[in-house]
Design a protein around this motif. Structure first.
Motif, PDB file in Angstrom:
ATOM      1  N   THR A 119       0.849  -1.186   0.000  1.00  0.00           N
ATOM      2  CA  THR A 119       0.000   0.000   0.000  1.00  0.00           C
ATOM      3  C   THR A 119       0.886   1.239   0.000  1.00  0.00           C
ATOM      4  O   THR A 119       2.016   1.197   0.481  1.00  0.00           O
ATOM      5  CB  THR A 119      -0.951   0.027   1.218  1.00  0.00           C
ATOM      6  OG1 THR A 119      -1.833   1.154   1.098  1.00  0.00           O
ATOM      7  CG2 THR A 119      -0.197   0.132   2.528  1.00  0.00           C
ATOM      8  N   HIS A 144      -0.363   4.097   1.372  1.00  0.00           N
ATOM      9  CA  HIS A 144      -0.871   4.976   2.425  1.00  0.00           C
ATOM     10  C   HIS A 144      -1.587   4.149   3.473  1.00  0.00           C
ATOM     11  O   HIS A 144      -2.302   3.205   3.154  1.00  0.00           O
ATOM     12  CB  HIS A 144      -1.855   5.986   1.815  1.00  0.00           C
ATOM     13  CG  HIS A 144      -2.524   6.853   2.826  1.00  0.00           C
ATOM     14  ND1 HIS A 144      -3.812   6.655   3.228  1.00  0.00           N
ATOM     15  CD2 HIS A 144      -2.074   7.926   3.520  1.00  0.00           C
ATOM     16  CE1 HIS A 144      -4.141   7.580   4.130  1.00  0.00           C
ATOM     17  NE2 HIS A 144      -3.100   8.348   4.318  1.00  0.00           N
ATOM     18  N   GLU A 145      -1.376   4.507   4.714  1.00  0.00           N
ATOM     19  CA  GLU A 145      -2.176   3.945   5.793  1.00  0.00           C
ATOM     20  C   GLU A 145      -2.237   4.956   6.925  1.00  0.00           C
ATOM     21  O   GLU A 145      -1.400   5.860   7.017  1.00  0.00           O
ATOM     22  CB  GLU A 145      -1.657   2.589   6.266  1.00  0.00           C
ATOM     23  CG  GLU A 145      -0.280   2.560   6.853  1.00  0.00           C
ATOM     24  CD  GLU A 145       0.153   1.140   7.213  1.00  0.00           C
ATOM     25  OE1 GLU A 145      -0.684   0.324   7.644  1.00  0.00           O
ATOM     26  OE2 GLU A 145       1.346   0.845   7.068  1.00  0.00           O
TER      27      GLU A 145
END
Length: 81
Positions: free
Chosen positions: A15, A17-18
């Protein structure tokens, strides 16, 4: 806190973004927490010689404070050309 991953870090973690809640007070502590999130995080962050960090879009060292930080970005070293 928003986390952003770039280049091969994004690919290895899966991913770009988190959002995380953390008790970490420095970038180094945050990275240690992230390594426990998944095998992918641990693998991506296993060699910190190949990782750079920015807090709120300012390049920082791993001992930089996270006090008041809204965003941390992790990325490989940049090259010019």
């Amino acid at each position: 806190m928003d986390l952003r991953y770039f280049a091969w870090l994004r690919e290895r973690i899966g991913t770009g973004h988190e959002v995380v809640e953390t008790q970490a007070t420095t970038v180094a502590e945050l990275i240690e927490e992230l390594k426990t999130r998944s095998d992918a995080h641990a693998f991506a962050l296993s060699d910190l010689k190949s990782v750079r960090a920015a807090v709120d879009q300012q390049l920082v060292s791993f001992d930089a404070s996270l006090e008041g930080a809204r965003e941390v970005a992790l990325f490989p070293p940049m090259t010019g050309g």
